[in-house]
Motif scaffolding. Structure first.
Motif, PDB file in Angstrom:
ATOM      1  N   ASN A  39       0.850  -1.185   0.000  1.00 42.03           N
ATOM      2  CA  ASN A  39       0.000   0.000   0.000  1.00 42.03           C
ATOM      3  C   ASN A  39       0.891   1.243   0.000  1.00 42.03           C
ATOM      4  O   ASN A  39       1.813   1.342   0.806  1.00 42.03           O
ATOM      5  N   PHE A  40       0.594   2.172  -0.893  1.00 41.51           N
ATOM      6  CA  PHE A  40       1.421   3.364  -1.027  1.00 41.51           C
ATOM      7  C   PHE A  40       0.603   4.632  -0.797  1.00 41.51           C
ATOM      8  O   PHE A  40      -0.523   4.754  -1.283  1.00 41.51           O
ATOM      9  N   ARG A  41       1.206   5.561  -0.063  1.00 44.97           N
ATOM     10  CA  ARG A  41       0.656   6.907   0.029  1.00 44.97           C
ATOM     11  C   ARG A  41       1.639   7.834  -0.654  1.00 44.97           C
ATOM     12  O   ARG A  41       2.790   7.960  -0.235  1.00 44.97           O
ATOM     13  N   ASN A  42       1.204   8.473  -1.718  1.00 45.33           N
ATOM     14  CA  ASN A  42       2.087   9.302  -2.540  1.00 45.33           C
ATOM     15  C   ASN A  42       1.859  10.774  -2.252  1.00 45.33           C
ATOM     16  O   ASN A  42       0.788  11.321  -2.517  1.00 45.33           O
ATOM     17  N   THR A  43       2.878  11.439  -1.698  1.00 46.53           N
ATOM     18  CA  THR A  43       2.832  12.891  -1.491  1.00 46.53           C
ATOM     19  C   THR A  43       3.938  13.597  -2.275  1.00 46.53           C
ATOM     20  O   THR A  43       4.268  14.755  -1.991  1.00 46.53           O
ATOM     21  N   VAL A  44       4.521  12.901  -3.240  1.00 44.56           N
ATOM     22  CA  VAL A  44       5.613  13.468  -4.038  1.00 44.56           C
ATOM     23  C   VAL A  44       5.079  14.580  -4.931  1.00 44.56           C
ATOM     24  O   VAL A  44       4.029  14.428  -5.574  1.00 44.56           O
ATOM     25  N   THR A  45       5.796  15.685  -4.990  1.00 46.73           N
ATOM     26  CA  THR A  45       5.407  16.814  -5.825  1.00 46.73           C
ATOM     27  C   THR A  45       6.454  17.074  -6.907  1.00 46.73           C
ATOM     28  O   THR A  45       7.511  16.447  -6.939  1.00 46.73           O
ATOM     29  N   THR A  46       6.150  18.031  -7.764  1.00 47.07           N
ATOM     30  CA  THR A  46       7.001  18.349  -8.917  1.00 47.07           C
ATOM     31  C   THR A  46       7.913  19.524  -8.603  1.00 47.07           C
ATOM     32  O   THR A  46       7.475  20.539  -8.055  1.00 47.07           O
ATOM     33  N   ASP A  47       9.192  19.373  -8.952  1.00 51.31           N
ATOM     34  CA  ASP A  47      10.165  20.445  -8.775  1.00 51.31           C
ATOM     35  C   ASP A  47      10.628  20.937 -10.146  1.00 51.31           C
ATOM     36  O   ASP A  47      10.207  20.408 -11.181  1.00 51.31           O
ATOM     37  N   ALA A  48      11.513  21.892 -10.164  1.00 49.09           N
ATOM     38  CA  ALA A  48      12.021  22.448 -11.416  1.00 49.09           C
ATOM     39  C   ALA A  48      12.778  21.379 -12.208  1.00 49.09           C
ATOM     40  O   ALA A  48      13.265  20.396 -11.632  1.00 49.09           O
ATOM     41  N   PRO A  49      12.902  21.550 -13.516  1.00 51.91           N
ATOM     42  CA  PRO A  49      13.655  20.582 -14.330  1.00 51.91           C
ATOM     43  C   PRO A  49      15.093  20.441 -13.841  1.00 51.91           C
ATOM     44  O   PRO A  49      15.686  21.387 -13.314  1.00 51.91           O
ATOM     45  N   ASN A  50      15.637  19.247 -14.005  1.00 50.54           N
ATOM     46  CA  ASN A  50      17.056  18.945 -13.720  1.00 50.54           C
ATOM     47  C   ASN A  50      17.436  19.079 -12.250  1.00 50.54           C
ATOM     48  O   ASN A  50      18.616  19.245 -11.928  1.00 50.54           O
ATOM     49  N   THR A  51      16.470  18.989 -11.363  1.00 55.25           N
ATOM     50  CA  THR A  51      16.781  19.083  -9.929  1.00 55.25           C
ATOM     51  C   THR A  51      17.126  17.722  -9.330  1.00 55.25           C
ATOM     52  O   THR A  51      17.561  17.651  -8.180  1.00 55.25           O
ATOM     53  N   GLY A  52      16.937  16.655 -10.071  1.00 52.37           N
ATOM     54  CA  GLY A  52      17.379  15.347  -9.612  1.00 52.37           C
ATOM     55  C   GLY A  52      16.406  14.661  -8.674  1.00 52.37           C
ATOM     56  O   GLY A  52      15.291  15.119  -8.436  1.00 52.37           O
ATOM     57  N   ASP A  53      16.874  13.558  -8.119  1.00 51.04           N
ATOM     58  CA  ASP A  53      16.066  12.704  -7.248  1.00 51.04           C
ATOM     59  C   ASP A  53      16.039  13.269  -5.835  1.00 51.04           C
ATOM     60  O   ASP A  53      17.054  13.323  -5.153  1.00 51.04           O
ATOM     61  N   GLN A  54      14.866  13.687  -5.376  1.00 45.99           N
ATOM     62  CA  GLN A  54      14.684  14.149  -4.002  1.00 45.99           C
ATOM     63  C   GLN A  54      13.637  13.318  -3.270  1.00 45.99           C
ATOM     64  O   GLN A  54      13.059  13.754  -2.277  1.00 45.99           O
ATOM     65  N   VAL A  55      13.413  12.111  -3.776  1.00 53.21           N
ATOM     66  CA  VAL A  55      12.376  11.248  -3.200  1.00 53.21           C
ATOM     67  C   VAL A  55      12.945  10.442  -2.046  1.00 53.21           C
ATOM     68  O   VAL A  55      14.067   9.930  -2.119  1.00 53.21           O
ATOM     69  N   ASN A  56      12.170  10.334  -0.995  1.00 54.50           N
ATOM     70  CA  ASN A  56      12.499   9.425   0.098  1.00 54.50           C
ATOM     71  C   ASN A  56      11.301   8.515   0.319  1.00 54.50           C
ATOM     72  O   ASN A  56      10.157   8.981   0.368  1.00 54.50           O
ATOM     73  N   ILE A  57      11.580   7.218   0.422  1.00 56.44           N
ATOM     74  CA  ILE A  57      10.518   6.243   0.636  1.00 56.44           C
ATOM     75  C   ILE A  57      10.621   5.735   2.065  1.00 56.44           C
ATOM     76  O   ILE A  57      11.672   5.254   2.488  1.00 56.44           O
ATOM     77  N   PHE A  58       9.531   5.862   2.808  1.00 58.06           N
ATOM     78  CA  PHE A  58       9.499   5.393   4.184  1.00 58.06           C
ATOM     79  C   PHE A  58       8.768   4.058   4.246  1.00 58.06           C
ATOM     80  O   PHE A  58       7.653   3.919   3.753  1.00 58.06           O
TER      81      PHE A  58
END
Length: 508
Positions: free
Chosen positions: A234-253
């Motif tokens: 089960n996933f809860r997704n709160t990931v949002t969009t950042d500016a182009p070329n900002t890279g991976d800022q995702v953290n999975i708990f």
């Protein structure tokens, strides 16, 4: 003048200070290395230690001549500091020395019960022995998860089985404990680099989640797909969009054996963006994937898949007699070690720690006891492990620590093992390969140092071997702890200068 005096007149008691030079345990007299070159390096370390980049932290360096074990430079070399991923060198060296470079893991597809009229009254088992590479697709000539699972389904069909009146079991019972080191940060556990070890690993215990960013910065994302499929999570997704070329800022708990996962952070504005997460129960995933393939092959299974081991209770009779359907052999240990050191894969290091400990002592019930076995092994080789306080096999633990002297002691002792040549070849070359391929490029150090890198928050570390200017093979360990945030480039520049001075040393 004072620093020069310390170079010429020292004692073993000063080895924990920033001016520590030792010709080896129990020896006396000045170092045999060129004093001027050594003093220049020490002056550089002093300047680095007092610079804005590290003045609130610690720089440590140990340089040891492997021919006789003589430590030629010991700068804060007796202080216990986080090793980060340089610890993998000790783990992999131990594995090669104990198991041999040609060692392979065996994973077995089995069944219990009886087959009659195309019906298996019993269970299918995937029995793991800790292979971290199973189904990874990382090695040429070895199958990825999909190909491997299809081959197992074919083996079941070839046995005449069209219905399984039982369960598909991911058997990870070789490890009865919760194998995740207790000191790993919670924030790492849901991410691929924090994937927990299982006796039955699959696809490097990871999945990929691909996001579809929103149309503007700040917009919500949607999940396009998971590879492989993990509908049982089960996933809860709160990931949002950042500016182009900002890279991976995702953290999975997430956490081992927990089905709820949280996707947090940001992805760049692009068409799609993929990150990797950790499977909470790899043995279950292996059983689930096989059952899905069996259903696709028109082989029915009466019950849902399940896993055993890793602290989970056994809900099937593991003592029942089994019949082998297929067997899978992993790549040779030397190849696994090379990937561990070149790509710095935490899962592989944790697997090798547990496997090696079991080879040395038949009953090793935990990560902590495995570490104790590893330490005992190197102590028996005459290595001084005072200050050796590691907490895992990979260096991901933020509370684990060792001394630079510990590291060069093990690396030097390893040169006397039959497996040393194989081990040496698994260490990346500075300026050329692995995680150090971009380091010190275009300098005198490029191509002359084999080093494993290590990096966790506030820590930069390197350890390995180099050849001195007069042809002596040397081991070294360079640790930087608690450097100033935002000073990464300054730290890298200083470390590159240290590397250049290392290869300019003369040791005879």
């Amino acid at each position: 003048m004072l620093a020069f005096a310390r170079l010429l007149f020292y004692s073993l008691s000063c080895l924990s200070t920033s001016y520590a030079f030792s010709p080896g345990a129990g020896a006396s007299g000045p170092p045999t290395a060129d004093s001027a070159a050594v003093q220049q390096l020490v002056n550089q370390l002093d300047a680095f230690q007092s610079s804005p980049a590290v003045r609130y932290g610690t720089v440590a360096l140990s340089v040891r001549r492997v021919r006789d074990g003589q430590e030629l430079i010991g700068y804060n070399a007796r202080q216990s500091l986080p090793s980060a991923s340089t610890l993998k060198l000790i783990t992999t060296a131990t594995a090669l020395a104990v198991l041999s470079p040609g060692y392979t893991y065996t994973t077995t597809l089995e069944y219990d019960g009886v087959i009659q009229d195309s019906i298996l009254t019993g269970n299918i088992y995937i029995r793991g022995t800790g292979d971290p590479s199973l189904g990874s697709g990382r090695f040429t000539g070895y199958p990825d998860q999909s190909t491997l699972i299809k081959s197992w389904a074919t083996a079941i069909r070839n046995a005449g089985i069209k219905r399984i009146q039982g369960t598909v079991v991911g058997d990870a019972s070789l490890y009865a404990d919760l194998t995740t080191p207790t000191t790993w940060p919670f924030g790492d556990l849901g991410n691929y680099y924090g994937a927990s070890l299982s006796a039955l690993n699959i696809n490097e215990n990871l999945y990929r989640v691909t996001f579809k960013p929103g149309r503007s910065v700040g917009a919500a994302t949607t999940v396009a797909r998971f590879e492989p499929a993990v509908p049982y999570l089960n996933f809860r997704n709160t990931v949002t969009t950042d500016a182009p070329n900002t890279g991976d800022q995702v953290n999975i708990f997430g956490a081992p054996f927990q089905t709820q996962q949280w996707l947090t952070g940001k992805v760049p504005l692009t068409s799609e963006f993929t990150v990797k997460g950790a499977l909470p129960d790899p043995a279950y995933h292996a059983a689930y994937a096989l059952q899905q393939q069996l259903v696709a092959s028109n082989i029915t299974v009466a019950n849902p898949p399940l896993s055993v081991g890793g602290g989970l209770p056994a809900t099937v009779d593991l003592s029942a007699s089994r019949t082998r359907l297929a067997q899978y052999q992993s790549p040779a240990l030397a190849d696994l070690v090379r990937e561990t050191n070149f790509q710095s894969i935490n899962l592989y290091a944790e697997a090798l720690l547990r496997t090696t400990a079991l080879a040395l002592r038949k009953s090793v019930p935990s990560t902590d006891s495995s570490i104790s076995v590893l330490a005992t092994y190197w102590k028996s080789k005459g290595v001084n492990l005072d200050g050796f306080r590691i907490r895992d096999g990979s260096g991901l633990s933020t509370t684990g620590a060792l001394t630079a002297d510990n590291m060069t002691g093990v690396l030097t002792a390893m040169t006397r093992e039959q497996a040393f040549t194989a081990f040496y070849g698994t260490i990346p070359v500075v300026g050329q390969s692995g995680t150090v391929r971009s380091l010190a490029r275009g300098t005198a150090a490029a191509g002359k140092i084999r080093a494993k890198s290590g990096s966790i928050e506030g820590v930069r570390a390197y350890a390995g071997y180099f050849t001195s200017a007069d042809g002596e093979q040397m081991s070294f360990c360079l640790l930087v702890n608690k450097f100033t945030p935002g000073r990464n480039r300054d730290v890298t520049a200083e470390l590159e200068k240290v590397f250049v001075r290392l290869v300019g040393l003369t040791a005879r």
